[in-house]
Design an enzyme around this catalytic site. Structure first.
Site, PDB file in Angstrom:
ATOM      1  N   SER A  62       0.850  -1.198   0.000  1.00 19.43           N
ATOM      2  CA  SER A  62       0.000   0.000   0.000  1.00 19.43           C
ATOM      3  C   SER A  62       0.884   1.246   0.000  1.00 19.43           C
ATOM      4  O   SER A  62       1.753   1.358  -0.864  1.00 19.43           O
ATOM      5  CB  SER A  62      -0.928  -0.070   1.221  1.00 19.43           C
ATOM      6  OG  SER A  62      -1.814   1.010   1.221  1.00 19.43           O
ATOM      7  N   HIS A 103      -2.815  -0.829  -3.215  1.00 21.21           N
ATOM      8  CA  HIS A 103      -3.913   0.126  -3.029  1.00 21.21           C
ATOM      9  C   HIS A 103      -3.632   1.378  -3.854  1.00 21.21           C
ATOM     10  O   HIS A 103      -2.559   1.956  -3.763  1.00 21.21           O
ATOM     11  CB  HIS A 103      -4.052   0.538  -1.561  1.00 21.21           C
ATOM     12  CG  HIS A 103      -4.436  -0.587  -0.672  1.00 21.21           C
ATOM     13  ND1 HIS A 103      -4.138  -0.620   0.652  1.00 21.21           N
ATOM     14  CD2 HIS A 103      -5.104  -1.731  -0.927  1.00 21.21           C
ATOM     15  CE1 HIS A 103      -4.601  -1.735   1.187  1.00 21.21           C
ATOM     16  NE2 HIS A 103      -5.196  -2.434   0.242  1.00 21.21           N
ATOM     17  N   ASP A 157      -4.722  -4.128   6.178  1.00 24.22           N
ATOM     18  CA  ASP A 157      -5.137  -5.056   5.122  1.00 24.22           C
ATOM     19  C   ASP A 157      -3.991  -6.035   4.854  1.00 24.22           C
ATOM     20  O   ASP A 157      -2.828  -5.643   4.838  1.00 24.22           O
ATOM     21  CB  ASP A 157      -5.468  -4.255   3.849  1.00 24.22           C
ATOM     22  CG  ASP A 157      -6.203  -5.100   2.812  1.00 24.22           C
ATOM     23  OD1 ASP A 157      -6.749  -6.158   3.188  1.00 24.22           O
ATOM     24  OD2 ASP A 157      -6.231  -4.683   1.643  1.00 24.22           O
TER      25      ASP A 157
END
Lengths: 190, 289
Positions: free
Chosen positions: A12, A39, A132
């Site tokens: 991310s 992401h 996540d």
């Protein structure tokens, strides 16, 4: 040495740079597909793919629905879609709700790949600013796969690697500069 | 076989039996849905209800109507907005509508219309492009009755208006989006022109067939939830439903490439995933525009 059949990577915040370090170290003849959730904002285009393509020996592309996952290819989840893998090794996209505030979500990819590849899967969590991937990595371990986390002190943002380490007794913690070669070695069965 | 592998295999068998039961009892056919997605949705419901396994879930499906309705909602992804992917509508306006307007009568079908946002978007677009109500019939279908009811009501939360308005403008809207809705404190009711030309009805792409000859079909973000077999079956349904030269609009991540129909369509917009059914040689002269 285990014979791995696929690799999944979750990354991310800080991922753009980190992937630019890791992926160029994978060799062209990589005997397995690599699936990546990074992401991104829903409107971001194919900039990351173009950037990596210029630097990598392996082929890099955005994942397409129903596309068969092939060895030697890195597939990136398209912005705003979850990426999953089917039992027949074809890629699948979905617009299901966000998971961990994210679409694509790392957990979604990891959970589906864990069940398809079992002990043949390598799961990697890298730099990022949320949790996540932690649950997904736990699922990979539960299904017999190998778990790898970028050493938090080498991550631009360490929240995601730390969350993964908290959730899973991982197999390997590897600093960023050695991560690419390490993954390449695993994939080549060395 | 390892413990986990055996557990996963048993789970697969239970899910298969569950889908068979759902089909036998109610006619809802999810047997050819994309497996990974389907499993995620069912797992979500299983955990939410505190069920131990899918065999238990099958029993609940057979005996508990409220649970069945809940599961049907879980299994259909109803993420939609007005003028979603505005650049697609801009392309339709520019590259598709001029062709449609050459037909004396237009039949347009939204397959998997969900809560109706894209249907109403096209109503507005057709109106702005001066397609009169006498010249068009719009069909909007979904397998889920609850969702269809919502679509018919055309009431959406007020929070979405800002986004819809921005989309409308990016899609090349010719007027002001505010002309097309009536606002309340918490919601807006969309009152688009041509609304009386929309026929909402239940239609299941997995089990139902052709019902009219269409000039254009919209089926956006539906095919990604089907496996290859069902995708091909639905593509055949669309192919058979379209007139020669008829248009097909898919979602931005859906393509004909991995189906059996890739060479039966011309590409009108690659990025927009707009396709046009090729004309048979024998039809080439009669209907050219």
């Amino acid at each position: 040495m285990a014979n791995y059949r696929a690799m999944v990577i979750g990354v991310s915040a800080g991922g753009f740079k980190a992937l630019s370090v890791v992926l160029p170290q994978l060799q062209r003849e990589l005997p397995l597909p690599v699936l990546i959730v990074q992401h991104l904002s829903p409107v971001s285009d194919t900039y990351l793919v173009d950037h990596l393509r210029q630097r990598c020996a392996v082929k890099v592309k955005l994942a397409e629905d129903k596309e068969p996952a092939e060895a030697g290819v890195v597939y990136l989840a398209p912005p705003d879609y979850h990426l999953l893998i089917e039992a027949d090794y074809s890629l699948a996209l979905s617009l299901e709700n966000r998971v961990n505030y994210s679409r694509p979500s790392i957990d979604v990819l990891f959970a589906s790949a864990a069940e398809v590849f079992l002990e043949g899967l390598i799961g990697v969590v890298m730099t990022g600013a949320n949790a996540d991937g932690a649950e997904g990595l736990a699922r990979i371990q539960e299904c017999g796969g190998l778990t790898v986390v970028q050493a938090p002190e080498t991550a631009e943002v360490n929240i995601m690697p730390l969350a993964a380490l908290e959730a899973v007794a991982v197999d390997h913690i590897v600093p960023l500069d050695r991560l690419g070669r390490f993954l390449n070695m695993l994939a080549m069965g060395q | 076989m390892s413990d986990i592998a055996e557990r996963l295999e048993n789970e697969r068998i239970e899910i298969q039996l569950l889908l068979e039961g759902l089909f036998l009892k109610y006619g809802h056919d999810f047997r050819d849905y994309a497996g990974a997605h389907l499993k995620r949705r069912m797992e979500y419901r299983k955990l939410a209800e505190g069920l131990d396994n899918y065999a238990e879930m099958l029993h609940k499906i057979l005996y508990d109507q409220a649970f069945l309705q809940q599961l049907l909602l879980d299994l259909s992804i109803n993420i939609t907005e007005m003028f979603r992917d505005p650049w697609v509508y801009a392309k339709i306006r520019k590259a598709v509508v001029p062709h449609l307007k050459t037909y004396p009568f237009i039949r347009s079908w939204h397959a998997g219309c969900s809560t109706g946002q894209e249907v109403y978007s096209m109503c507005i677009l057709f109106h702005e492009e001066e397609v009169s109500g006498k010249r068009i019939q719009i069909y909007a279908t979904d397998f889920n009755d609850l969702v269809l009811d919502k679509a018919r009501q055309a009431i959406f939360p007020i929070e979405v208006v800002k986004e819809y308005t921005a989309n409308y403008q990016k899609a090349g809207g010719l007027s002001s989006f505010a002309e097309y809705y009536t606002a309340d404190y918490e919601s807006v009711k969309i009152n688009p022109p041509l609304r009386d030309r929309v026929l909402f009805s239940a239609h299941n792409l997995a089990t139902d067939g052709v019902f009219a000859e269409m000039n254009i079909i919209f089926c956006r973000n539906v095919l990604i939830y089907f496996n290859k077999e069902l995708q091909n079956k639905v593509m055949k349904l669309f192919y058979d439903s379209l007139c020669p030269g008829g248009f097909l609009c898919l979602g931005p991540k859906e393509s004909l490439r991995f189906t059996d129909y890739a060479d039966k369509f011309d590409i009108v917009g690659e990025k927009e995933r707009i396709y046009r059914k090729k004309r048979g040689l024998h039809q080439g002269l009669s209907n050219e525009q």
